[in-house]
Design a protein around this motif. Structure first.
Motif, PDB file in Angstrom:
ATOM      1  N   SER A 113       0.827  -1.201   0.000  1.00 32.19           N
ATOM      2  CA  SER A 113       0.000   0.000   0.000  1.00 32.19           C
ATOM      3  C   SER A 113       0.866   1.258   0.000  1.00 32.19           C
ATOM      4  CB  SER A 113      -0.925  -0.006   1.213  1.00 32.19           C
ATOM      5  OG  SER A 113      -1.726   1.151   1.254  1.00 32.19           O
ATOM      6  N   ALA A 114       1.926   1.249   0.816  1.00 35.83           N
ATOM      7  CA  ALA A 114       2.836   2.402   0.868  1.00 35.83           C
ATOM      8  C   ALA A 114       3.510   2.615  -0.480  1.00 35.83           C
ATOM      9  CB  ALA A 114       3.880   2.179   1.957  1.00 35.83           C
ATOM     10  N   SER A 115       3.920   1.531  -1.120  1.00 31.82           N
ATOM     11  CA  SER A 115       4.571   1.625  -2.428  1.00 31.82           C
ATOM     12  C   SER A 115       3.630   2.208  -3.467  1.00 31.82           C
ATOM     13  CB  SER A 115       5.058   0.241  -2.856  1.00 31.82           C
ATOM     14  OG  SER A 115       5.593   0.270  -4.156  1.00 31.82           O
ATOM     15  N   ASN A 116       2.379   1.701  -3.498  1.00 30.51           N
ATOM     16  CA  ASN A 116       1.405   2.170  -4.490  1.00 30.51           C
ATOM     17  C   ASN A 116       1.070   3.647  -4.306  1.00 30.51           C
ATOM     18  OD1 ASN A 116       1.262  -0.376  -5.631  1.00 30.51           O
ATOM     19  ND2 ASN A 116      -0.473  -1.009  -4.384  1.00 30.51           N
ATOM     20  N   ASN A 117       0.989   4.092  -3.066  1.00 31.35           N
ATOM     21  CA  ASN A 117       0.634   5.489  -2.815  1.00 31.35           C
ATOM     22  C   ASN A 117       1.819   6.432  -3.011  1.00 31.35           C
ATOM     23  OD1 ASN A 117      -2.301   5.862  -1.607  1.00 31.35           O
ATOM     24  ND2 ASN A 117      -1.534   3.903  -0.872  1.00 31.35           N
ATOM     25  N   LEU A 118       3.029   5.933  -2.776  1.00 29.20           N
ATOM     26  CA  LEU A 118       4.208   6.758  -3.028  1.00 29.20           C
ATOM     27  C   LEU A 118       4.353   7.090  -4.506  1.00 29.20           C
ATOM     28  CD1 LEU A 118       7.101   5.487  -0.716  1.00 29.20           C
ATOM     29  CD2 LEU A 118       6.283   7.832  -0.945  1.00 29.20           C
ATOM     30  N   VAL A 119       3.939   6.161  -5.373  1.00 28.20           N
ATOM     31  CA  VAL A 119       4.011   6.406  -6.813  1.00 28.20           C
ATOM     32  C   VAL A 119       3.225   7.661  -7.179  1.00 28.20           C
ATOM     33  CG1 VAL A 119       3.286   5.532  -9.063  1.00 28.20           C
ATOM     34  CG2 VAL A 119       4.386   4.000  -7.442  1.00 28.20           C
ATOM     35  N   ILE A 120       2.047   7.808  -6.589  1.00 28.64           N
ATOM     36  CA  ILE A 120       1.218   8.982  -6.869  1.00 28.64           C
ATOM     37  C   ILE A 120       1.834  10.232  -6.257  1.00 28.64           C
ATOM     38  CG2 ILE A 120      -1.077   9.980  -6.545  1.00 28.64           C
ATOM     39  CD1 ILE A 120      -2.159   7.103  -6.391  1.00 28.64           C
ATOM     40  N   TYR A 121       2.319  10.114  -5.028  1.00 26.84           N
ATOM     41  CA  TYR A 121       2.862  11.265  -4.304  1.00 26.84           C
ATOM     42  C   TYR A 121       4.142  11.792  -4.946  1.00 26.84           C
ATOM     43  CZ  TYR A 121       3.731  14.118  -0.130  1.00 26.84           C
ATOM     44  OH  TYR A 121       3.938  15.157   0.739  1.00 26.84           O
ATOM     45  N   LEU A 122       4.919  10.889  -5.551  1.00 28.48           N
ATOM     46  CA  LEU A 122       6.194  11.271  -6.160  1.00 28.48           C
ATOM     47  C   LEU A 122       6.030  12.248  -7.312  1.00 28.48           C
ATOM     48  CD1 LEU A 122       8.149   7.894  -6.211  1.00 28.48           C
ATOM     49  CD2 LEU A 122       8.900  10.000  -5.113  1.00 28.48           C
ATOM     50  N   GLN A 123       4.882  12.196  -7.990  1.00 34.99           N
ATOM     51  CA  GLN A 123       4.681  13.040  -9.169  1.00 34.99           C
ATOM     52  C   GLN A 123       4.718  14.526  -8.823  1.00 34.99           C
ATOM     53  OE1 GLN A 123       4.747  11.085 -11.845  1.00 34.99           O
ATOM     54  NE2 GLN A 123       4.675   9.366 -10.403  1.00 34.99           N
ATOM     55  N   LEU A 145      14.806  11.787  -2.248  1.00 32.23           N
ATOM     56  CA  LEU A 145      14.726  10.963  -1.037  1.00 32.23           C
ATOM     57  C   LEU A 145      13.506  10.047  -1.073  1.00 32.23           C
ATOM     58  CD1 LEU A 145      15.741  13.553   1.736  1.00 32.23           C
ATOM     59  CD2 LEU A 145      17.078  11.609   0.903  1.00 32.23           C
ATOM     60  N   LEU A 146      12.366  10.596  -1.518  1.00 29.55           N
ATOM     61  CA  LEU A 146      11.150   9.792  -1.598  1.00 29.55           C
ATOM     62  C   LEU A 146      11.278   8.693  -2.650  1.00 29.55           C
ATOM     63  CD1 LEU A 146       8.368  12.522  -1.285  1.00 29.55           C
ATOM     64  CD2 LEU A 146       9.019  10.816   0.418  1.00 29.55           C
ATOM     65  N   LEU A 147      11.979   8.989  -3.741  1.00 32.45           N
ATOM     66  CA  LEU A 147      12.179   7.986  -4.782  1.00 32.45           C
ATOM     67  C   LEU A 147      13.031   6.830  -4.260  1.00 32.45           C
ATOM     68  CD1 LEU A 147      11.730   7.378  -7.872  1.00 32.45           C
ATOM     69  CD2 LEU A 147      14.042   8.240  -8.184  1.00 32.45           C
ATOM     70  N   ILE A 148      14.080   7.164  -3.514  1.00 34.96           N
ATOM     71  CA  ILE A 148      14.921   6.116  -2.915  1.00 34.96           C
ATOM     72  C   ILE A 148      14.095   5.284  -1.940  1.00 34.96           C
ATOM     73  CG2 ILE A 148      16.898   5.695  -1.404  1.00 34.96           C
ATOM     74  CD1 ILE A 148      18.194   8.197  -2.638  1.00 34.96           C
ATOM     75  N   LEU A 149      13.251   5.970  -1.143  1.00 32.03           N
ATOM     76  CA  LEU A 149      12.375   5.261  -0.210  1.00 32.03           C
ATOM     77  C   LEU A 149      11.411   4.348  -0.955  1.00 32.03           C
ATOM     78  CD1 LEU A 149      11.365   4.863   2.700  1.00 32.03           C
ATOM     79  CD2 LEU A 149       9.832   6.820   2.336  1.00 32.03           C
ATOM     80  N   TYR A 150      10.860   4.845  -2.057  1.00 35.44           N
ATOM     81  CA  TYR A 150       9.934   4.043  -2.861  1.00 35.44           C
ATOM     82  C   TYR A 150      10.623   2.785  -3.399  1.00 35.44           C
ATOM     83  CZ  TYR A 150       7.793   2.504  -7.218  1.00 35.44           C
ATOM     84  OH  TYR A 150       7.289   1.732  -8.237  1.00 35.44           O
ATOM     85  N   CYS A 151      11.831   2.936  -3.922  1.00 35.83           N
ATOM     86  CA  CYS A 151      12.551   1.790  -4.476  1.00 35.83           C
ATOM     87  C   CYS A 151      12.860   0.755  -3.391  1.00 35.83           C
ATOM     88  CB  CYS A 151      13.832   2.252  -5.160  1.00 35.83           C
ATOM     89  SG  CYS A 151      13.551   3.194  -6.676  1.00 35.83           S
TER      90      CYS A 151
END
Length: 324
Positions: free
Chosen positions: A97-107, A190-196
């Motif tokens: 869930s965190a991964s899926n929502n980070l994708v949206i937030y990263l934009q 930083l958020l992208l690294i966290l997402y990966c």
């Protein structure tokens, strides 16, 4: 071919053929997702809430798992249902869930092209957690194969498809909206690294759970998707005012939900009997399907970057799975 290599040891030819067919179907479903989603657009935008599609996908997977247990496609374990073994899947659902929502937030912190290119770092993070958590060592040849896989994803994202009426670099959707400079903020990085990291950890952690527990796959999926439905139901309800759960849904949208649900179940079988590395190759190979369908359905043009990416994927598959 061993489990670590993405195969199933000890299987005869017919079952190995079914395994290969399953991987091909999953690759096709992954590749079809973006073109199908594009066909859902009304006036250039998706007419339904993304959280609705995610929630309905999780619910569909849950119902399919329950159905397979009820009709006896997979045997229910003898004795008391092992409910205590359900608890670890809560973390798995939370990570997904965190991964899926980070994708949206990263934009918010980078342009789509930068995201598409840099998000391929999750291949490296998955391989890292695969080695650390499952105690598997990758050979130099396999490591090179994964590097080629990352390069292929970055190459495709940078310009594998082009709108014939637009000469801007990057994904067609970004180009159609007008020029957007390449950019990424420090917080975005930083958020992208966290997402990966979360993406890699969620995949490997789920594989670890499914292989350690001696439970039917359908029951493990039942645990996972129960938590997934509860989490996404909360996120949908807390998302503020917007379209209703089924508002804006069309036949194409229903097909997106069904294909994603079926593909999620196929991927769980890959986690159980194959590996997270196999999943990486399925996702990467789906780029070829995505490009071909986009060219056929959306009238987008294949570029030299697409053919280079396809060549790199082929080399990566040959290096990783070829005879050593």
């Amino acid at each position: 071919m061993s489990v670590e290599d993405g195969g199933v040891p000890g299987l005869g030819h017919p079952r190995q053929a079914r395994w290969t067919l399953m991987l091909l179907v999953s690759t096709a479903m992954y590749g079809a997702h973006a073109p199908l989603l594009a066909l859902c657009h009304v006036d250039g935008r998706v007419p339904f809430r993304p959280s609705s599609a995610v929630l309905l996908t999780e619910l569909t997977k849950l119902l399919l798992c329950a159905f397979s247990l009820l009709v006896g496609w997979q045997a229910w374990p003898q004795g008391t249902p092992p409910w205590r073994q359900a608890a670890p899947f809560a973390l798995s659902a939370l990570l997904y869930s965190a991964s899926n929502n980070l994708v949206i937030y990263l934009q918010r912190y980078m342009d789509p092209s930068t995201y598409q290119v840099l998000s391929n770092l999750k291949i490296g993070s998955t391989a890292l957690f695969y080695c650390l958590c499952l105690r598997h060592r990758l050979s130099a040849r396999q490591g090179l194969a994964l590097l080629l896989l990352m390069a292929a994803g970055a190459c495709y994202a940078a310009g594998g498809l082009q709108d014939p009426g637009n000469t801007l670099p990057g994904p067609p959707s970004a180009a159609a909206a007008g020029p957007m400079p390449l950019h990424i903020s420090p917080l975005g990085l930083l958020l992208l690294i966290l997402y990966c990291l979360i993406s890699g950890l969620s995949s490997v952690y789920t594989e670890l759970l499914m292989k350690r527990q001696r439970l039917p796959l359908a029951l493990q999926n039942l645990f996972l998707y129960t938590f997934g439905v509860l989490l996404n139901l909360g996120l949908h309800a807390g998302g503020g005012p917007g379209p209703g759960l089924l508002e804006g849904f069309s036949g194409w949208a229903a097909l997106v939900v069904l294909s994603q649900a079926l593909n999620g179940l196929l991927m769980s079988a890959v986690m159980k009997h194959g590996s997270s590395i196999t999943r990486l190759f399925v996702v990467s190979c789906s780029l070829v399907v995505n490009a071909v369908l986009s060219a056929a359905l959306l009238q987008l043009q294949l570029t030299a970057a697409f053919f280079l990416a396809t060549l790199l994927i082929g080399l990566a598959v040959r290096l990783y799975y070829g005879s050593r």
